[in-house]
Design an enzyme around this catalytic site. Structure first.
Site, short mmCIF file in Angstrom:
data_model
loop_
_atom_site.label_atom_id
_atom_site.label_comp_id
_atom_site.label_asym_id
_atom_site.label_seq_id
_atom_site.Cartn_x
_atom_site.Cartn_y
_atom_site.Cartn_z
N ARG A 113 0.90 -1.18 -0.05
CA ARG A 113 0.07 0.05 0.04
C ARG A 113 0.69 1.24 -0.02
NH1 ARG A 113 -4.40 1.07 3.83
NH2 ARG A 113 -3.76 -0.66 5.38
N GLY B 121 3.36 -15.62 6.54
CA GLY B 121 2.74 -15.23 7.90
C GLY B 121 3.62 -14.76 8.94
N ASP C 7 6.95 -1.67 10.94
CA ASP C 7 6.11 -0.52 10.63
C ASP C 7 5.49 0.06 11.79
OD1 ASP C 7 4.67 -2.90 10.99
OD2 ASP C 7 3.78 -2.79 9.06
C1 UD1 Z 1 -1.08 -8.96 12.58
C2 UD1 Z 1 -1.51 -9.78 13.65
C3 UD1 Z 1 -2.95 -9.18 14.06
C4 UD1 Z 1 -2.69 -7.80 14.62
C5 UD1 Z 1 -2.08 -7.04 13.53
C6 UD1 Z 1 -1.76 -5.59 14.09
C7 UD1 Z 1 -1.09 -12.12 13.17
C8 UD1 Z 1 -1.59 -13.56 12.46
N1 UD1 Z 1 -1.95 -11.23 13.02
O1 UD1 Z 1 -2.05 -8.92 11.34
O2 UD1 Z 1 -3.67 -10.12 15.14
O3 UD1 Z 1 -4.04 -7.32 15.12
O4 UD1 Z 1 -0.94 -7.65 13.03
O5 UD1 Z 1 -1.28 -4.66 12.87
O6 UD1 Z 1 0.11 -11.98 13.77
N2 UD1 Z 1 5.32 -10.00 8.20
C9 UD1 Z 1 6.26 -10.57 8.19
N3 UD1 Z 1 6.34 -11.83 7.14
C10 UD1 Z 1 5.16 -12.33 7.12
C11 UD1 Z 1 4.02 -11.58 7.32
C12 UD1 Z 1 4.06 -10.53 8.06
O7 UD1 Z 1 7.53 -10.23 8.16
O8 UD1 Z 1 4.83 -13.45 6.47
C13 UD1 Z 1 5.37 -8.49 9.07
C14 UD1 Z 1 5.07 -7.36 8.49
O9 UD1 Z 1 6.21 -6.78 7.66
C15 UD1 Z 1 4.39 -6.53 9.53
C16 UD1 Z 1 3.92 -7.52 10.49
O10 UD1 Z 1 4.73 -8.84 10.25
O11 UD1 Z 1 5.62 -5.90 10.09
C17 UD1 Z 1 2.64 -7.45 10.46
O12 UD1 Z 1 2.18 -8.04 9.30
P1 UD1 Z 1 0.69 -7.63 8.51
O13 UD1 Z 1 0.48 -8.51 7.51
O14 UD1 Z 1 0.48 -6.24 9.03
O15 UD1 Z 1 -0.23 -8.20 9.64
P2 UD1 Z 1 -1.88 -8.56 10.09
O16 UD1 Z 1 -2.26 -9.54 8.99
O17 UD1 Z 1 -2.14 -7.00 9.84
CA CA Z 2 -0.73 -4.50 9.36
#
Ligand code: UD1
Ligand code: CA
Length: 455
Positions: free
Chosen positions: A21, A83, A108
């Protein structure tokens, strides 16, 4: 009774998400807030806990993170991104041999306070020995956040919005994503997390559910400041975060004894330093590296960067100080004056329309309107040195390298390319022609000519 937290935690920063985004070639966590990449804000807070190790989990754009962080953090690669749980697993190798506490942060989510991190670690070492500590918050609008189902500070279930029942969605306690877990527990629990869920991802949140299944306690720490866990996913959220940071910093500046005429129009950098009784006018921008001592005045519409301003100095309105600008006590830089890599001695003045670059200006010197230090020949930069109390007449060009002596006078309009001695007058301009009555005779003659043509 609480057990003493293991001396130094390890910090794992998740930053492998694509940041789609943002629509940017720059890695999301390198976008600056207050002139500093967001991940640097986060690492600065984490540094207050003196972490034993720091691991950043990165995917796309990891070269940018390597370049920015150097050897300050190990980079663990997550490819593909399956994930948040899978992301944390990638840090296991970098944490080999570490058996202390692990603090999991998001790159972030840059403004979590060190005090909050500490509260999470303290909770991890409370008498009921939780397996996992989750940082939660209660936003006005729970949106798509994962929910924390808890009572009396203990969690019974973590559920993602997409997997949640209507009852669970009605719960307002949301997961910030940040956790504290002992290293020994963390990777053992993660190994048991599957991806049978709405998104087919390995959820970090599931370590809580696995630990609960073992009959272990999992605890929630709730922040009273939802802003500290605000994530940045778009340019709009970046701007909002910047706005909140600026609002806090302005408040801090005023609490510390600076007068801000219109606080909402002043922009600070992460490292701006202001003394007491500093006055800042409207629409002033502080770039990185500015230090302003007590009782200095910065009038409206100034732009400062890499500048050191001593007590009682006065700047602007409409002045630009660039890196290496140093103003000593009571020096003055007025409107439309640019100063770069130059020192103005005590009480020296450049009040109007000047460029002063690569220069030393002695105490009490007066730089007339329109004076330019010609410091560049298209290949190299050269220095101008102006002695104490020297007077540089308006519209002079000082062609560097050049030295103007103490108490010397440079006549207005001079182009000075050779050194001027102490006490000398230097005048570099053509002799004046004086022709009394010439203009009157000219007008008479021309008027007469014009009248004859008409007639
Ligand atoms: C995650 C949480 C959710 C929480 C939210 C807060 C999980 C399953 N869910 O959701 O409960 O309310 O954050 O914002 O944990 N990232 C990685 N690798 C991945 C996926 C994500 O490094 O494979 C990192 C992203 O860069 C980011 C963070 O993890 O910094 C969260 O990722 P994001 O996709 O925003 O998580 P949400 O699905 O929003
Ligand atoms: Ca997020």
């Amino acid at each position: 009774m609480t057990e003493t937290p293991a001396s130094s935690p390890a910090v794992v920063v998740l930053a492998a998400g694509k940041g789609t985004r943002m629509k940017s070639d720059l890695h999301k966590v390198l976008h600056p807030i207050a002139g500093r990449p967001m991940i640097e804000h986060l690492l600065a807070s984490a540094a207050e806990l003196a972490p034993a190790r720091q691991v950043v989990v990165a995917g796309h754009g990891r070269e940018q993170l390597e370049a920015a962080l150097g050897d300050r953090a190990a980079i663990a690669v997550q490819e593909p991104q399956l994930g948040t749980g899978h992301a944390v697993q990638q840090a296991e190798a970098a944490l080999a041999g570490f058996d202390g506490d692990v603090l999991i942060l998001y790159g972030d989510v840059p403004f979590v306070r060190a005090a909050t991190m500490r509260a999470m670690l303290d909770r991890l070492h409370a008498a009921d020995a939780p397996a996992v500590v989750v940082l939660a918050f209660e936003p006005d609008d729970a949106l798509q956040y994962g929910r924390v189902i808890a009572a009396n500070g203990r969690i019974s279930k973590m559920v993602e919005h997409k997997d949640a029942s209507p009852d669970e969605r009605a719960c307002r306690l949301c997961n910030s994503g940040l956790m504290a877990v002992k290293a020994a527990d963390l990777f053992a629990l993660l190994a048991r997390v599957g991806n049978d869920n709405a998104q087919g991802e390995y959820y970090l949140t599931d370590i809580v559910n696995v630990a609960n299944g073992d009959g272990r306690v999992c605890a929630v720490v709730v922040t009273d400041d939802p802003d500290e866990v605000a994530g940045i996913n778009s340019r709009a959220e970046l701007a909002e975060s910047e706005g909140r940071w600026q609002a806090k910093r302005r408040r801090q500046a005023m609490d510390d004894g600076a007068t801000l005429a219109a606080p909402e129009t002043v922009w600070f950098s992460w490292d701006t330093e202001l003394g007491r009784d500093v006055t800042v006018g409207q629409n002033v921008v502080f770039g990185p590296g500015v230090n302003v001592a007590d009782k200095a005045t910065i009038h409206a519409f100034c732009h400062l960067e890499g500048a050191t301003i001593a007590s009682g100095a006065e700047i602007g309105p409409y002045a630009r100080l660039r890196p290496g600008a140093v103003l000593m006590e009571k020096a003055k830089v007025g409107n439309f004056v640019e100063v770069k890599k130059a020192t103005l001695g005590k009480g020296a003045k450049a009040n109007h329309l000047s460029y002063i670059g690569d220069a030393e200006v002695g105490a009490g010197a007066n730089i007339g309107a329109g004076t330019i230090t010609c410091n560049y020949d298209g290949y190299f930069k050269y220095k101008t040195v102006i002695g104490e109390r020297a007077f540089i007449g308006s519209n002079s060009s000082l062609i560097a390298p050049v030295r103007i002596g103490a108490d010397a006078i440079v006549a207005a309009g001079s182009a000075v390319s050779r050194d001027v001695s102490d006490g000398e007058l230097r005048l570099v301009r053509a002799e004046q022609l004086v022709k009394p009555g010439w203009a009157d005779r000219f007008h008479d003659a021309m008027k007469k000519k014009k009248a004859e043509k008409k007639g």
